[in-house]
Scaffold this motif. Structure first.
Motif, PDB file in Angstrom:
ATOM      1  N   GLY A   1       2.081  12.562   0.531  1.00 52.65           N
ATOM      2  CA  GLY A   1       1.780  13.674  -0.369  1.00 52.65           C
ATOM      3  C   GLY A   1       1.066  13.175  -1.601  1.00 52.65           C
ATOM      4  O   GLY A   1       0.744  11.986  -1.699  1.00 52.65           O
TER       5      GLY A   1
ATOM      6  N   ARG B   1      -8.437   1.101  -1.762  1.00 54.10           N
ATOM      7  CA  ARG B   1      -7.923   0.748  -3.100  1.00 54.10           C
ATOM      8  C   ARG B   1      -8.961  -0.027  -3.907  1.00 54.10           C
ATOM      9  O   ARG B   1      -9.636  -0.907  -3.395  1.00 54.10           O
TER      10      ARG B   1
ATOM     11  N   ARG C   1       0.356  -9.271   5.826  1.00 54.38           N
ATOM     12  CA  ARG C   1       1.265  -8.744   4.795  1.00 54.38           C
ATOM     13  C   ARG C   1       2.263  -7.761   5.403  1.00 54.38           C
ATOM     14  O   ARG C   1       3.435  -7.738   5.017  1.00 54.38           O
TER      15      ARG C   1
ATOM     16  N   THR D   1       5.780  -8.489  -9.830  1.00 54.57           N
ATOM     17  CA  THR D   1       5.470  -9.906  -9.611  1.00 54.57           C
ATOM     18  C   THR D   1       4.029 -10.062  -9.113  1.00 54.57           C
ATOM     19  O   THR D   1       3.361 -11.036  -9.460  1.00 54.57           O
TER      20      THR D   1
ATOM     21  N   ARG E   1      -1.367 -12.043 -10.372  1.00 50.98           N
ATOM     22  CA  ARG E   1      -2.809 -11.787 -10.546  1.00 50.98           C
ATOM     23  C   ARG E   1      -3.259 -12.096 -11.973  1.00 50.98           C
ATOM     24  O   ARG E   1      -4.351 -12.617 -12.175  1.00 50.98           O
TER      25      ARG E   1
ATOM     26  N   GLY F   1       7.967  -5.180  -6.287  1.00 55.13           N
ATOM     27  CA  GLY F   1       7.505  -6.361  -5.541  1.00 55.13           C
ATOM     28  C   GLY F   1       8.471  -7.535  -5.633  1.00 55.13           C
ATOM     29  O   GLY F   1       8.192  -8.610  -5.118  1.00 55.13           O
TER      30      GLY F   1
ATOM     31  N   GLY G   1       0.787  -1.229   0.000  1.00 52.07           N
ATOM     32  CA  GLY G   1       0.000   0.000   0.000  1.00 52.07           C
ATOM     33  C   GLY G   1       0.817   1.277   0.000  1.00 52.07           C
ATOM     34  O   GLY G   1       0.270   2.376   0.040  1.00 52.07           O
TER      35      GLY G   1
ATOM     36  N   ARG H   1      -9.220  -5.981  -4.008  1.00 52.69           N
ATOM     37  CA  ARG H   1      -8.397  -7.182  -4.006  1.00 52.69           C
ATOM     38  C   ARG H   1      -8.754  -8.087  -2.827  1.00 52.69           C
ATOM     39  O   ARG H   1      -9.001  -7.607  -1.727  1.00 52.69           O
TER      40      ARG H   1
ATOM     41  N   PHE I   1      -6.735   2.491  -8.420  1.00 52.64           N
ATOM     42  CA  PHE I   1      -7.449   3.707  -7.996  1.00 52.64           C
ATOM     43  C   PHE I   1      -7.648   3.672  -6.486  1.00 52.64           C
ATOM     44  O   PHE I   1      -7.336   2.685  -5.827  1.00 52.64           O
TER      45      PHE I   1
ATOM     46  N   GLU J   1       0.783 -14.376   2.546  1.00 53.87           N
ATOM     47  CA  GLU J   1       2.143 -14.931   2.676  1.00 53.87           C
ATOM     48  C   GLU J   1       2.883 -14.800   1.348  1.00 53.87           C
ATOM     49  O   GLU J   1       2.259 -14.609   0.308  1.00 53.87           O
TER      50      GLU J   1
ATOM     51  N   LYS K   1       3.738   1.624  -4.527  1.00 54.71           N
ATOM     52  CA  LYS K   1       4.762   1.123  -5.464  1.00 54.71           C
ATOM     53  C   LYS K   1       4.189   1.008  -6.881  1.00 54.71           C
ATOM     54  O   LYS K   1       4.778   1.491  -7.840  1.00 54.71           O
ATOM     55  N   GLY K   2       3.034   0.349  -6.983  1.00 59.96           N
ATOM     56  CA  GLY K   2       2.425   0.154  -8.301  1.00 59.96           C
ATOM     57  C   GLY K   2       2.053   1.485  -8.940  1.00 59.96           C
ATOM     58  O   GLY K   2       2.294   1.706 -10.129  1.00 59.96           O
ATOM     59  N   THR K   3       1.496   2.376  -8.131  1.00 65.10           N
ATOM     60  CA  THR K   3       1.087   3.703  -8.624  1.00 65.10           C
ATOM     61  C   THR K   3       2.307   4.464  -9.139  1.00 65.10           C
ATOM     62  O   THR K   3       2.299   4.997 -10.250  1.00 65.10           O
TER      63      THR K   3
ATOM     64  N   ARG L   1      11.784  -9.820  -2.715  1.00 67.04           N
ATOM     65  CA  ARG L   1      10.980  -9.597  -1.528  1.00 67.04           C
ATOM     66  C   ARG L   1      11.545 -10.303  -0.302  1.00 67.04           C
ATOM     67  O   ARG L   1      10.941 -10.271   0.761  1.00 67.04           O
TER      68      ARG L   1
HETATM   69  P1  AP5 Z   1      -0.540   0.962  -4.705  1.00 70.55           P
HETATM   70  O1  AP5 Z   1       0.215   1.721  -5.740  1.00 70.55           O
HETATM   71  O2  AP5 Z   1      -1.513  -0.072  -5.158  1.00 70.55           O
HETATM   72  O3  AP5 Z   1       0.456   0.366  -3.593  1.00 70.55           O
HETATM   73  P2  AP5 Z   1       1.517  -0.812  -3.643  1.00 70.55           P
HETATM   74  O4  AP5 Z   1       2.693  -0.372  -2.849  1.00 70.55           O
HETATM   75  O5  AP5 Z   1       1.734  -1.247  -5.057  1.00 70.55           O
HETATM   76  O6  AP5 Z   1       0.731  -1.864  -2.805  1.00 70.55           O
HETATM   77  P3  AP5 Z   1       0.494  -3.435  -2.953  1.00 70.55           P
HETATM   78  O7  AP5 Z   1      -0.477  -3.773  -1.864  1.00 70.55           O
HETATM   79  O8  AP5 Z   1       0.132  -3.797  -4.349  1.00 70.55           O
HETATM   80  O9  AP5 Z   1       1.875  -3.985  -2.594  1.00 70.55           O
HETATM   81  P4  AP5 Z   1       2.145  -5.394  -2.122  1.00 70.55           P
HETATM   82  O10 AP5 Z   1       3.624  -5.361  -2.112  1.00 70.55           O
HETATM   83  O11 AP5 Z   1       1.503  -5.810  -0.881  1.00 70.55           O
HETATM   84  O12 AP5 Z   1       1.403  -6.274  -3.244  1.00 70.55           O
HETATM   85  P5  AP5 Z   1       1.905  -7.116  -4.482  1.00 70.55           P
HETATM   86  O13 AP5 Z   1       0.891  -7.005  -5.524  1.00 70.55           O
HETATM   87  O14 AP5 Z   1       3.323  -6.803  -4.808  1.00 70.55           O
HETATM   88  O15 AP5 Z   1      -1.292   2.057  -3.801  1.00 70.55           O
HETATM   89  C1  AP5 Z   1      -2.165   1.663  -2.746  1.00 70.55           C
HETATM   90  C2  AP5 Z   1      -3.403   2.578  -2.732  1.00 70.55           C
HETATM   91  O16 AP5 Z   1      -3.002   3.896  -2.361  1.00 70.55           O
HETATM   92  C3  AP5 Z   1      -4.106   2.728  -4.089  1.00 70.55           C
HETATM   93  O17 AP5 Z   1      -5.479   2.760  -3.887  1.00 70.55           O
HETATM   94  C4  AP5 Z   1      -3.585   4.066  -4.633  1.00 70.55           C
HETATM   95  O18 AP5 Z   1      -4.539   4.697  -5.488  1.00 70.55           O
HETATM   96  C5  AP5 Z   1      -3.359   4.854  -3.353  1.00 70.55           C
HETATM   97  N1  AP5 Z   1      -2.234   5.785  -3.446  1.00 70.55           N
HETATM   98  C6  AP5 Z   1      -1.040   5.602  -4.080  1.00 70.55           C
HETATM   99  N2  AP5 Z   1      -0.240   6.671  -3.928  1.00 70.55           N
HETATM  100  C7  AP5 Z   1      -0.937   7.554  -3.153  1.00 70.55           C
HETATM  101  C8  AP5 Z   1      -0.656   8.865  -2.637  1.00 70.55           C
HETATM  102  N3  AP5 Z   1       0.524   9.469  -2.882  1.00 70.55           N
HETATM  103  N4  AP5 Z   1      -1.589   9.471  -1.884  1.00 70.55           N
HETATM  104  C9  AP5 Z   1      -2.780   8.859  -1.646  1.00 70.55           C
HETATM  105  N5  AP5 Z   1      -3.115   7.643  -2.096  1.00 70.55           N
HETATM  106  C10 AP5 Z   1      -2.203   6.989  -2.846  1.00 70.55           C
HETATM  107  O19 AP5 Z   1       1.901  -8.581  -3.877  1.00 70.55           O
HETATM  108  C11 AP5 Z   1       0.721  -9.243  -3.528  1.00 70.55           C
HETATM  109  C12 AP5 Z   1       1.035 -10.672  -3.106  1.00 70.55           C
HETATM  110  O20 AP5 Z   1       1.652 -11.385  -4.180  1.00 70.55           O
HETATM  111  C13 AP5 Z   1       2.017 -10.834  -1.925  1.00 70.55           C
HETATM  112  O21 AP5 Z   1       1.369 -10.728  -0.681  1.00 70.55           O
HETATM  113  C14 AP5 Z   1       2.572 -12.233  -2.210  1.00 70.55           C
HETATM  114  O22 AP5 Z   1       1.666 -13.218  -1.795  1.00 70.55           O
HETATM  115  C15 AP5 Z   1       2.649 -12.277  -3.719  1.00 70.55           C
HETATM  116  N6  AP5 Z   1       3.962 -11.831  -4.219  1.00 70.55           N
HETATM  117  C16 AP5 Z   1       4.218 -10.760  -5.039  1.00 70.55           C
HETATM  118  N7  AP5 Z   1       5.531 -10.645  -5.288  1.00 70.55           N
HETATM  119  C17 AP5 Z   1       6.138 -11.660  -4.623  1.00 70.55           C
HETATM  120  C18 AP5 Z   1       7.486 -12.059  -4.463  1.00 70.55           C
HETATM  121  N8  AP5 Z   1       8.495 -11.392  -5.033  1.00 70.55           N
HETATM  122  N9  AP5 Z   1       7.738 -13.155  -3.691  1.00 70.55           N
HETATM  123  C19 AP5 Z   1       6.759 -13.860  -3.124  1.00 70.55           C
HETATM  124  N10 AP5 Z   1       5.448 -13.518  -3.207  1.00 70.55           N
HETATM  125  C20 AP5 Z   1       5.142 -12.429  -3.950  1.00 70.55           C
END
Ligand code: AP5
Ligand code: ZN
Length: 215
Positions: free
Chosen positions: A200, A127, A172, A31, A36, A85, A10, A161, A138, A57, A13-15, A88
């Motif tokens: 910000g 989100r 997480r 990743t 997904r 991502g 959260g 999600r 979004f 996990e 990173k993705g944004t 990790r």
């Molecule tokens: P967003 O940009 O979606 O945040 P993010 O950092 O990308 O958050 P994620 O939850 O996607 O990260 P994650 O690392 O947990 O998930 P991942 O998909 O990698 O922003 C969040 C929200 O805030 C949005 O609504 C956005 O609009 C808002 N926002 C953004 N910037 C803002 C701002 N400046 N101000 C206000 N609002 C803002 O991983 C998911 C799962 O996949 C893991 O749990 C794991 O099971 C698996 N996985 C993925 N990669 C691996 C790996 N390398 N090894 C093992 N398992 C893995």
């Protein structure tokens, strides 16, 4: 440039990755998005990953490292990339070093997004992501789509999600602290870490990131 993006769930990173990849003209490799996409296509890899993701996990390294390597080869890593991502945990960081070394490549920076935990919880709770492409992200309040429930980019349906429930977010965050944060020290030892505040507006954070990467 070859960049690794790190930060709690959260953090944005993705944004940020979407804007940084465009500004720097390098592929965005997430990743989480790859898993997904596999889940929505019903592949064997997706089926294997889903249980781990729903519980918050990490998906086992054997699966994740192979998938990330394939995607980097496909993207022609020689021209640069933005990893989101991945890695990790320290084992994944070591595996990435081996891949890069084999092609005589090095990382240029590890961009560490710092956000307080209460802000992370608010960002995740609001989100919404797109059914067609989970990189279309979004927020109901902070980054609302023009039409409620509809993706601005492709018109797809927005949904919450499965791993964004309060309980899974807690797992997480714990996984982030115990398994992912140690990679920051790993990369600090290589003098690669650039830490910025991810608080910000989205465009303010992008500008901060671009300035930090230029240093
Ligand atoms: P967003 O940009 O979606 O945040 P993010 O950092 O990308 O958050 P994620 O939850 O996607 O990260 P994650 O690392 O947990 O998930 P991942 O998909 O990698 O922003 C969040 C929200 O805030 C949005 O609504 C956005 O609009 C808002 N926002 C953004 N910037 C803002 C701002 N400046 N101000 C206000 N609002 C803002 O991983 C998911 C799962 O996949 C893991 O749990 C794991 O099971 C698996 N996985 C993925 N990669 C691996 C790996 N390398 N090894 C093992 N398992 C893995
Ligand atoms: Zn979309």
């Amino acid at each position: 440039m070859r960049i690794v993006l790190v930060g709690p769930p959260g953090a944005g990173k993705g944004t940020q990755a979407a804007f940084l990849a465009k500004n720097l003209d390098i592929p965005h490799i997430s990743t989480g998005d790859l898993f997904r996409a596999n889940i929505s296509q019903g592949t064997a890899l997706g089926l294997e990953a889903k249980g781990y993701m729903d519980r918050g996990e990490l998906v086992p390294d054997e699966v994740t490292i192979g998938m990330a390597k394939d995607r980097m080869e496909q993207a022609d890593a020689a021209n640069g990339f933005l990893l989101d991502g991945f890695p990790r945990n320290v084992a994944q960081a070591e595996a990435l070093d081996v891949v890069l070394k084999a092609d005589e490549m090095q990382l240029d920076a590890v961009l560490d997004l710092e956000v307080p935990e209460d802000e992370v919880v608010k960002r995740i709770a609001g989100r919404r992501i797109c059914r067609n492409d989970s990189s279309h992200v979004f927020h109901v309040e902070y980054n609302a789509p023009k039409t409620e429930g509809v993706c601005d980019t492709c018109g797809g349906e927005l949904y919450q999600r499965a791993d964004d429930s309060e309980e899974t977010v807690r797992t997480r965050l714990e996984v982030y602290h115990t398994q992912t944060e140690p990679i920051i020290d790993y990369y600090r030892a290589q003098n690669l870490v650039v830490t910025i505040s991810a608080l910000g507006k989205v465009d303010e954070v992008t500008a901060r990131a671009m300035a930090a990467l230029k240093k």
